[in-house]
Design a protein around this motif. Sequence first.
Motif, PDB file in Angstrom:
ATOM      1  N   ASP A   1      70.925  60.412  26.996  1.00  0.00           N
ATOM      2  CA  ASP A   1      72.075  60.168  26.243  1.00  0.00           C
ATOM      3  C   ASP A   1      71.418  59.326  25.336  1.00  0.00           C
ATOM      4  OD1 ASP A   1      71.911  57.388  27.073  1.00  0.00           O
ATOM      5  OD2 ASP A   1      73.935  57.785  28.492  1.00  0.00           O
ATOM      6  N   ASN A   2      72.557  58.798  24.157  1.00  0.00           N
ATOM      7  CA  ASN A   2      72.166  57.946  23.058  1.00  0.00           C
ATOM      8  C   ASN A   2      71.673  56.477  23.521  1.00  0.00           C
ATOM      9  OD1 ASN A   2      74.320  56.897  23.597  1.00  0.00           O
ATOM     10  ND2 ASN A   2      75.399  56.725  22.052  1.00  0.00           N
ATOM     11  N   SER A  38      78.686  66.925  21.160  1.00  0.00           N
ATOM     12  CA  SER A  38      78.685  65.336  21.529  1.00  0.00           C
ATOM     13  C   SER A  38      77.443  65.161  22.215  1.00  0.00           C
ATOM     14  CB  SER A  38      79.913  65.049  22.166  1.00  0.00           C
ATOM     15  OG  SER A  38      79.700  63.837  22.735  1.00  0.00           O
ATOM     16  N   ASP A  57      74.284  62.649  20.857  1.00  0.00           N
ATOM     17  CA  ASP A  57      73.617  61.550  21.769  1.00  0.00           C
ATOM     18  C   ASP A  57      72.251  61.709  21.770  1.00  0.00           C
ATOM     19  OD1 ASP A  57      75.787  60.126  22.522  1.00  0.00           O
ATOM     20  OD2 ASP A  57      75.996  60.747  24.331  1.00  0.00           O
ATOM     21  N   TYR A  58      71.715  62.943  22.216  1.00  0.00           N
ATOM     22  CA  TYR A  58      70.218  63.390  22.257  1.00  0.00           C
ATOM     23  C   TYR A  58      69.611  63.077  21.044  1.00  0.00           C
ATOM     24  CZ  TYR A  58      66.242  65.377  24.431  1.00  0.00           C
ATOM     25  OH  TYR A  58      65.034  65.688  24.979  1.00  0.00           O
ATOM     26  N   GLN A  71      70.378  60.887  18.647  1.00  0.00           N
ATOM     27  CA  GLN A  71      70.196  59.455  18.672  1.00  0.00           C
ATOM     28  C   GLN A  71      69.215  58.989  19.193  1.00  0.00           C
ATOM     29  OE1 GLN A  71      74.202  58.510  19.243  1.00  0.00           O
ATOM     30  NE2 GLN A  71      74.833  58.296  17.145  1.00  0.00           N
ATOM     31  N   TYR A  72      69.061  59.354  20.673  1.00  0.00           N
ATOM     32  CA  TYR A  72      67.956  58.707  21.492  1.00  0.00           C
ATOM     33  C   TYR A  72      66.442  59.418  20.631  1.00  0.00           C
ATOM     34  CZ  TYR A  72      64.633  58.933  25.086  1.00  0.00           C
ATOM     35  OH  TYR A  72      63.335  58.817  25.808  1.00  0.00           O
TER      36      TYR A  72
END
Length: 154
Positions: free
Chosen positions: A33-34, A53, A57-58, A60-61
Amino acid sequence: KVIRLTTETASIDVRPKFVYSHLMMPHYPYYFDNRGRQRPPEDLTTELITDTSAFVDYLQYANGVYLSLIDTILKRSTTPPIIILAGDHGFRNFKERGDKKYHFMNLAAVYRPDGNYGSYYPRISNVNQFRVLFNDQFKQELLLLKDSTIFLLE
Protein backbone atom coordinates in the motif's frame (compact mmCIF):
# COMPACT_ATOMS: atom_id res chain seq x y z
CA LYS A 1 9.12 -13.71 -2.90
CA VAL A 2 9.12 -9.92 -2.62
CA ILE A 3 12.47 -8.15 -2.79
CA ARG A 4 12.70 -4.60 -1.48
CA LEU A 5 15.15 -2.21 -3.11
CA THR A 6 17.22 -0.52 -0.44
CA THR A 7 20.09 1.91 -0.31
CA GLU A 8 22.29 -0.94 0.90
CA THR A 9 21.95 -2.71 -2.47
CA ALA A 10 23.86 0.08 -4.25
CA SER A 11 27.64 -0.14 -4.52
CA ILE A 12 30.32 2.41 -5.30
CA ASP A 13 32.32 1.98 -8.50
CA VAL A 14 34.48 4.56 -10.26
CA ARG A 15 34.26 3.09 -13.79
CA PRO A 16 31.82 4.66 -16.28
CA LYS A 17 28.82 2.48 -16.88
CA PHE A 18 25.48 2.33 -18.61
CA VAL A 19 22.76 0.74 -16.51
CA TYR A 20 19.35 -0.12 -17.90
CA SER A 21 16.77 -1.71 -15.68
CA HIS A 22 13.12 -2.60 -16.21
CA LEU A 23 11.47 -2.50 -12.81
CA MET A 24 8.05 -3.99 -12.31
CA MET A 25 6.63 -1.38 -9.96
CA PRO A 26 3.87 -0.26 -10.20
CA HIS A 27 2.77 -3.21 -12.35
CA TYR A 28 0.21 -5.65 -10.95
CA PRO A 29 0.25 -7.39 -8.50
CA TYR A 30 0.12 -4.42 -6.14
CA TYR A 31 2.18 -5.88 -3.31
CA PHE A 32 2.29 -2.81 -1.06
CA ASP A 33 0.00 0.00 0.00
CA ASN A 34 1.08 3.65 -0.05
CA ARG A 35 2.77 3.32 3.35
CA GLY A 36 4.85 0.31 2.32
CA ARG A 37 2.77 -2.24 4.19
CA GLN A 38 2.72 -5.57 2.38
CA ARG A 39 -0.71 -6.73 1.27
CA PRO A 40 -1.74 -10.15 2.52
CA PRO A 41 -1.29 -12.82 -0.18
CA GLU A 42 -5.01 -13.61 -0.11
CA ASP A 43 -5.73 -10.01 -1.24
CA LEU A 44 -3.60 -10.41 -4.40
CA THR A 45 -6.45 -11.75 -6.51
CA THR A 46 -7.10 -11.07 -10.18
CA GLU A 47 -9.87 -8.65 -9.16
CA LEU A 48 -7.19 -6.37 -7.70
CA ILE A 49 -5.78 -5.69 -11.18
CA THR A 50 -8.65 -3.28 -11.97
CA ASP A 51 -8.72 -1.69 -8.51
CA THR A 52 -7.53 1.85 -9.31
CA SER A 53 -7.29 2.70 -5.61
CA ALA A 54 -4.89 -0.21 -5.01
CA PHE A 55 -2.92 0.84 -8.08
CA VAL A 56 -2.59 4.45 -6.87
CA ASP A 57 -1.50 3.20 -3.44
CA TYR A 58 1.16 1.01 -5.03
CA LEU A 59 2.19 3.83 -7.36
CA GLN A 60 2.70 6.15 -4.36
CA TYR A 61 4.81 3.50 -2.66
CA ALA A 62 6.79 2.89 -5.86
CA ASN A 63 7.42 6.64 -6.27
CA GLY A 64 8.99 6.73 -2.81
CA VAL A 65 11.19 3.74 -3.64
CA TYR A 66 12.34 5.36 -6.88
CA LEU A 67 13.06 8.71 -5.23
CA SER A 68 15.13 6.93 -2.59
CA LEU A 69 16.97 4.96 -5.29
CA ILE A 70 17.73 8.14 -7.27
CA ASP A 71 18.92 9.92 -4.11
CA THR A 72 21.25 7.00 -3.43
CA ILE A 73 22.58 7.00 -6.99
CA LEU A 74 23.25 10.74 -6.81
CA LYS A 75 24.90 10.48 -3.41
CA ARG A 76 27.13 7.51 -4.23
CA SER A 77 28.17 8.40 -7.77
CA THR A 78 31.77 9.54 -8.12
CA THR A 79 30.90 11.12 -11.47
CA PRO A 80 27.61 13.03 -11.72
CA PRO A 81 25.20 10.61 -13.41
CA ILE A 82 22.64 11.11 -16.11
CA ILE A 83 19.37 9.54 -15.00
CA ILE A 84 16.35 8.72 -17.13
CA LEU A 85 13.32 7.44 -15.27
CA ALA A 86 10.69 6.42 -17.79
CA GLY A 87 7.64 4.21 -17.73
CA ASP A 88 6.92 1.85 -20.57
CA HIS A 89 3.18 2.51 -20.42
CA GLY A 90 0.48 4.05 -18.31
CA PHE A 91 -2.33 2.36 -16.39
CA ARG A 92 -4.31 0.11 -18.70
CA ASN A 93 -6.47 -2.05 -16.47
CA PHE A 94 -9.61 0.04 -16.27
CA LYS A 95 -12.88 -1.75 -15.51
CA GLU A 96 -14.57 0.13 -18.36
CA ARG A 97 -13.13 0.52 -21.84
CA GLY A 98 -11.70 3.94 -22.40
CA ASP A 99 -9.56 5.86 -24.83
CA LYS A 100 -6.34 3.95 -25.50
CA LYS A 101 -4.35 7.19 -25.37
CA TYR A 102 -4.34 6.79 -21.58
CA HIS A 103 -2.41 3.55 -21.92
CA PHE A 104 0.61 5.56 -23.07
CA MET A 105 0.50 8.46 -20.64
CA ASN A 106 3.58 7.50 -18.71
CA LEU A 107 6.34 9.12 -16.73
CA ALA A 108 9.42 10.35 -18.58
CA ALA A 109 11.89 12.29 -16.42
CA VAL A 110 15.48 13.15 -17.29
CA TYR A 111 18.21 14.46 -14.99
CA ARG A 112 21.39 15.78 -16.57
CA PRO A 113 24.03 17.29 -14.31
CA ASP A 114 25.14 19.60 -17.13
CA GLY A 115 21.63 21.06 -17.34
CA ASN A 116 21.60 20.51 -21.12
CA TYR A 117 17.93 19.90 -21.87
CA GLY A 118 17.83 21.92 -25.11
CA SER A 119 17.27 18.93 -27.40
CA TYR A 120 14.32 17.62 -25.40
CA TYR A 121 10.92 18.82 -26.47
CA PRO A 122 7.32 18.58 -25.27
CA ARG A 123 5.71 15.22 -25.96
CA ILE A 124 8.96 13.39 -26.69
CA SER A 125 8.17 9.70 -26.67
CA ASN A 126 10.30 6.81 -25.50
CA VAL A 127 11.20 6.26 -29.16
CA ASN A 128 13.56 9.26 -29.04
CA GLN A 129 14.67 9.51 -25.39
CA PHE A 130 17.95 7.65 -25.89
CA ARG A 131 18.53 9.08 -29.37
CA VAL A 132 18.51 12.60 -27.93
CA LEU A 133 20.77 11.53 -25.06
CA PHE A 134 23.26 9.73 -27.33
CA ASN A 135 23.36 12.65 -29.79
CA ASP A 136 23.99 15.22 -27.05
CA GLN A 137 26.19 13.27 -24.68
CA PHE A 138 28.16 11.06 -27.08
CA LYS A 139 28.13 13.25 -30.22
CA GLN A 140 26.20 10.71 -32.23
CA GLU A 141 24.14 11.74 -35.25
CA LEU A 142 21.12 9.53 -34.83
CA LEU A 143 18.06 10.73 -36.70
CA LEU A 144 15.01 11.31 -34.57
CA LEU A 145 12.10 9.05 -35.38
CA LYS A 146 8.44 9.94 -35.50
CA ASP A 147 7.24 10.02 -31.89
CA SER A 148 4.70 7.25 -31.72
CA THR A 149 3.22 4.43 -29.74
CA ILE A 150 1.92 1.06 -30.81
CA PHE A 151 -0.92 -0.73 -29.09
CA LEU A 152 -0.38 -4.48 -29.17
CA LEU A 153 -3.24 -6.82 -28.47
CA GLU A 154 -2.32 -9.74 -26.26
